[in-house]
Design a protein around this motif. Sequence first.
Motif, short mmCIF file in Angstrom:
data_model
loop_
_atom_site.label_atom_id
_atom_site.label_comp_id
_atom_site.label_asym_id
_atom_site.label_seq_id
_atom_site.Cartn_x
_atom_site.Cartn_y
_atom_site.Cartn_z
N MET A 53 0.83 -1.37 -0.06
CA MET A 53 -0.03 0.05 -0.03
C MET A 53 0.95 1.31 -0.07
N ILE A 54 1.86 0.98 0.84
CA ILE A 54 2.67 2.20 0.78
C ILE A 54 3.51 2.63 -0.56
N LEU A 55 3.89 1.44 -1.24
CA LEU A 55 4.53 1.38 -2.50
C LEU A 55 3.72 2.03 -3.45
N TYR A 56 2.38 1.68 -3.33
CA TYR A 56 1.23 1.88 -4.40
C TYR A 56 0.96 3.62 -4.20
N PRO A 76 -3.32 6.99 -0.02
CA PRO A 76 -2.44 8.01 0.28
C PRO A 76 -2.92 8.26 1.67
N ASP A 77 -3.98 7.86 2.42
CA ASP A 77 -4.30 8.21 3.79
C ASP A 77 -4.03 6.88 4.80
N TRP A 78 -4.08 5.80 4.21
CA TRP A 78 -3.91 4.71 5.05
C TRP A 78 -3.11 4.68 6.06
N ARG A 79 -3.62 4.24 7.11
CA ARG A 79 -3.01 4.42 8.50
C ARG A 79 -2.45 2.90 8.74
#
Lengths: 133, 194
Positions: free
Chosen positions: B15-18, B67-70
């Motif tokens: 998810m961070i990479l995405y 982009p806002d995933w915690r």
Amino acid sequence: MNWGAWMTKPDDNNEMLDALFAAARTDDRATARPDLLAKVLADAEALQPSFEPLAAREQTSDRVRGGIIAQIIGALGGWPSLTGLAAATVAGVWVGFSVAPDMLPTGLAEIIGSDTEVYLALLEGDYGYGLEE
Amino acid sequence: MPLDAQDEVSDDALMILYANGDATAARILTLRLTPRVFGHAFRMLGDRAEAEDVAQEALMRLWKIAPDWRQGEAKITTWLYRVVANLCTDRLRKGRSVALDAIAEPEDSAASAVQQLQNQARVDALQEALNALPDRQRQAVILRHIESLANPEIAEIMEIGVEAVESLTARGKRALTKALSGRRDELGCMDDQA
């Protein structure tokens, strides 16, 4: 899968359900089709955040820095207004020095109104300037 | 990121990479998550077209929130299961529009056609019984017995306690047994014809 097993043990309901659950796990219809995968990937790519390369980002920040000065000048009315503002500032200083010498403090009148060469020399103990010839 | 590293990378890391614009991460997440999301939606709804819509919508929400995933607050799959359940519930409340017998037949070779028909009949019978369960019982039974998730994870998905999960699955299984016990012969007869 031994379907006959739960047929021959009609009371074993758990075995029947387990067999049905196992069939559901291998059901082809629960498998995502390639066209769904393609649609989802297209969404992922369309919504993916993108970032500029580092070099491009540095160039952009340079442009922004130049832009700030331009923005300040623009806010003052552009270059014509800025030159007018500078001229007005110089004129104001000149007017301030051109008033009648008797309206100026004594020391300052001597500086700009006589032939005597005086200059500010000493910073005295009371933080006043002393005049020397 | 090399593709051969995809199995070692967690969903969170992907998810961070995405969110940082990595195209490979988008591809791996799509291939990893879509089958699970679609499978769950299909079992909840019993309808392929609606399940595809739900899967696409659920993943669309994931891409938007990326982009806002915690990190570390919830597993991505847990979050997705919740979204799918909500979307399915919305659709079920609006009314089931497609009957089980309207599900498209899979394209298979003639050699396995009889076996396929048997399995389909059994899966359809199960699905029909699942559809008759209350939404929460159906969700718990599917997650536990078809998708093989552990009770604590199901509890997190459904935002209830583990004991409540056990209660829901037990009641669901009792209801399924009651609904299907009368069809043993029907389903078993097909087996005899094989």
